[in-house]
Design an enzyme around this catalytic site. Structure first.
Site, PDB file in Angstrom:
ATOM      1  N   TYR A 162      71.437 112.500  16.472  1.00  0.00           N
ATOM      2  CA  TYR A 162      70.172 111.803  16.015  1.00  0.00           C
ATOM      3  C   TYR A 162      70.946 110.777  14.793  1.00  0.00           C
ATOM      4  O   TYR A 162      71.856 111.087  14.221  1.00  0.00           O
ATOM      5  CB  TYR A 162      69.207 112.629  15.554  1.00  0.00           C
ATOM      6  CG  TYR A 162      69.438 113.317  14.203  1.00  0.00           C
ATOM      7  CD1 TYR A 162      68.576 112.784  13.096  1.00  0.00           C
ATOM      8  CD2 TYR A 162      70.220 114.478  13.932  1.00  0.00           C
ATOM      9  CE1 TYR A 162      68.768 113.463  11.758  1.00  0.00           C
ATOM     10  CE2 TYR A 162      70.292 114.707  12.757  1.00  0.00           C
ATOM     11  CZ  TYR A 162      69.553 114.548  11.884  1.00  0.00           C
ATOM     12  OH  TYR A 162      69.534 115.200  10.604  1.00  0.00           O
ATOM     13  N   ARG A 194      78.097 105.517  13.153  1.00  0.00           N
ATOM     14  CA  ARG A 194      78.116 106.869  13.207  1.00  0.00           C
ATOM     15  C   ARG A 194      77.441 107.481  14.378  1.00  0.00           C
ATOM     16  O   ARG A 194      77.894 108.368  14.933  1.00  0.00           O
ATOM     17  CB  ARG A 194      77.415 107.617  11.863  1.00  0.00           C
ATOM     18  CG  ARG A 194      77.491 109.084  11.833  1.00  0.00           C
ATOM     19  CD  ARG A 194      76.788 109.423  10.331  1.00  0.00           C
ATOM     20  NE  ARG A 194      75.432 109.280  10.354  1.00  0.00           N
ATOM     21  CZ  ARG A 194      74.746 109.517   9.378  1.00  0.00           C
ATOM     22  NH1 ARG A 194      75.119 109.858   8.287  1.00  0.00           N
ATOM     23  NH2 ARG A 194      73.531 109.169   9.208  1.00  0.00           N
ATOM     24  N   ARG A 201      69.089 124.892  33.774  1.00  0.00           N
ATOM     25  CA  ARG A 201      69.642 125.313  32.479  1.00  0.00           C
ATOM     26  C   ARG A 201      71.043 125.975  32.918  1.00  0.00           C
ATOM     27  O   ARG A 201      71.174 126.861  33.769  1.00  0.00           O
ATOM     28  CB  ARG A 201      69.083 126.446  31.757  1.00  0.00           C
ATOM     29  CG  ARG A 201      69.493 126.949  30.501  1.00  0.00           C
ATOM     30  CD  ARG A 201      68.840 128.004  29.748  1.00  0.00           C
ATOM     31  NE  ARG A 201      69.287 128.297  28.578  1.00  0.00           N
ATOM     32  CZ  ARG A 201      70.289 129.438  28.281  1.00  0.00           C
ATOM     33  NH1 ARG A 201      70.679 130.044  29.446  1.00  0.00           N
ATOM     34  NH2 ARG A 201      70.736 129.737  26.988  1.00  0.00           N
ATOM     35  N   LYS A 235      76.564 114.300  13.728  1.00  0.00           N
ATOM     36  CA  LYS A 235      75.068 114.398  13.335  1.00  0.00           C
ATOM     37  C   LYS A 235      74.367 115.143  14.361  1.00  0.00           C
ATOM     38  O   LYS A 235      73.641 114.060  15.112  1.00  0.00           O
ATOM     39  CB  LYS A 235      74.631 113.032  12.827  1.00  0.00           C
ATOM     40  CG  LYS A 235      73.284 113.053  12.001  1.00  0.00           C
ATOM     41  CD  LYS A 235      73.105 111.774  11.378  1.00  0.00           C
ATOM     42  CE  LYS A 235      71.525 111.731  10.718  1.00  0.00           C
ATOM     43  NZ  LYS A 235      71.570 112.748   9.477  1.00  0.00           N
ATOM     44  N   GLU A 244      77.143 120.251   0.460  1.00  0.00           N
ATOM     45  CA  GLU A 244      76.368 119.110   0.545  1.00  0.00           C
ATOM     46  C   GLU A 244      75.021 119.730   0.308  1.00  0.00           C
ATOM     47  O   GLU A 244      74.795 121.007   0.577  1.00  0.00           O
ATOM     48  CB  GLU A 244      76.381 118.359   1.737  1.00  0.00           C
ATOM     49  CG  GLU A 244      76.516 119.044   3.069  1.00  0.00           C
ATOM     50  CD  GLU A 244      76.636 118.253   4.291  1.00  0.00           C
ATOM     51  OE1 GLU A 244      76.731 117.092   4.384  1.00  0.00           O
ATOM     52  OE2 GLU A 244      76.755 119.048   5.227  1.00  0.00           O
ATOM     53  N   LEU A 286      78.602 115.840   6.283  1.00  0.00           N
ATOM     54  CA  LEU A 286      77.994 114.861   6.957  1.00  0.00           C
ATOM     55  C   LEU A 286      78.785 113.634   6.276  1.00  0.00           C
ATOM     56  O   LEU A 286      78.688 113.307   5.065  1.00  0.00           O
ATOM     57  CB  LEU A 286      76.702 114.791   7.211  1.00  0.00           C
ATOM     58  CG  LEU A 286      76.093 113.441   7.665  1.00  0.00           C
ATOM     59  CD1 LEU A 286      76.192 113.756   9.257  1.00  0.00           C
ATOM     60  CD2 LEU A 286      74.668 113.571   7.667  1.00  0.00           C
TER      61      LEU A 286
END
Length: 286
Positions: free
Chosen positions: A33, A52, A101, A150, A182, A206
């Protein structure tokens, strides 16, 4: 009329946007995301977010479903349709819906799922925390080893936010091997002797888009930047501390684990950096 969202090529009322229960973003958190801020109706750091996103997709071997130009057009359309002046655009791309799945990746003909939606944040550029500063606690960093990607695997950062809330503070800083990595949704910094100190890029953190832009602006302003690790004790003994993120920009940190940082109020470096970022960011917005 309610919010309009984007799902796999269509603009829909949010109540009509549906994905399969077998989508891998839902069952495996197999998705990435980005969140792009909107100020005065324009997108901040959009090029960096796209770069990114491309990197995250490539690292997870998810096909790129849209070009940067396509994504820009969608972002702008959603901002216009939802009349967003100040707010956020959330983008998520999952590996898609294989119809069942299975841990194994689906065949190449399974298309990624693309979702975007807006969030209106009228006070985005002027939150109370910017003038008062925020307080943080430290917690062990037990996340997986590829924090540079991310992904939507945000359970522990969410738990960290709740730990902070329970402690009566604003956020948490992760600590691994005695060193700050972070924040729950941001990069961490301290200021000592006029030097801006932040952890160097690696798989451990990140690669913040706001981080990259802010450091560029800071260098242009002749500020000294040192990329190295630091401990909680070093942060508590610093002159200032702050965080950066797409929705927080530059936010002063005035207390860590109950210990005031510096004078216990936002310092001049953090406040100046916030001013620079917002001023230059608005000029560069698209």
């Amino acid at each position: 009329m309610g919010r309009i969202v984007y799902l796999n090529g269509e603009y829909l009322p949010e109540s009509e946007a549906k994905i399969s229960i077998f989508d891998r973003g839902f069952v495996f958190a197999d998705a990435v995301y980005e969140v792009t801020s909107v100020l005065d109706g324009k997108l901040l750091d959009f090029e960096g977010h796209c770069a990114r996103l491309k990197r995250s997709l490539n690292e997870l071997q998810i096909a790129e479903p849209l070009t940067a130009d396509d994504l820009l057009a969608i972002h702008r359309e959603l901002v216009a349709r939802n009349e967003i002046t100040n707010g956020l655009v959330y983008l998520q791309i999952s590996r898609g819906d294989p119809g069942d799945r299975d841990f194994a990746f689906p065949a190449d003909d399974v298309a990624p799922t693309v979702v975007l939606f807006t969030q209106s944040k009228p006070g985005l550029a002027d939150p109370a925390g910017a003038e008062q500063g925020i307080r943080v606690i430290s917690i062990p960093d037990i996340r997986w080893g590829r924090r540079d990607i991310k992904t939507v695997q945000l359970l522990y950062p969410s738990m960290g936010k709740m730990m902070a809330k329970k402690a009566g503070v604003d956020d948490a800083w992760f600590v691994q091997d005695g060193l700050v990595t972070e924040g729950t949704a941001n990069n961490a910094y301290i200021v000592k002797g006029g030097k801006i100190i932040t952890r160097p890029l690696s798989n451990d953190i990140l690669h913040g888009i706001t981080r990259a832009t802010l450091l560029e602006y800071a260098r242009e302003a002749q500020m000294e930047i040192v990329e190295k690790t630091f401990t909680i004790a070093e942060a508590q003994a610093a002159d200032e501390a702050f965080i950066t993120g797409a929705s927080t920009f530059v936010m002063p940190v005035v207390e860590i684990d109950g210990v005031p940082v510096g004078a216990g109020k936002p310092g001049p470096v953090a406040l100046r950096l916030r001013e620079i970022y917002l001023d230059q960011g608005r000029k560069a917005a698209v």
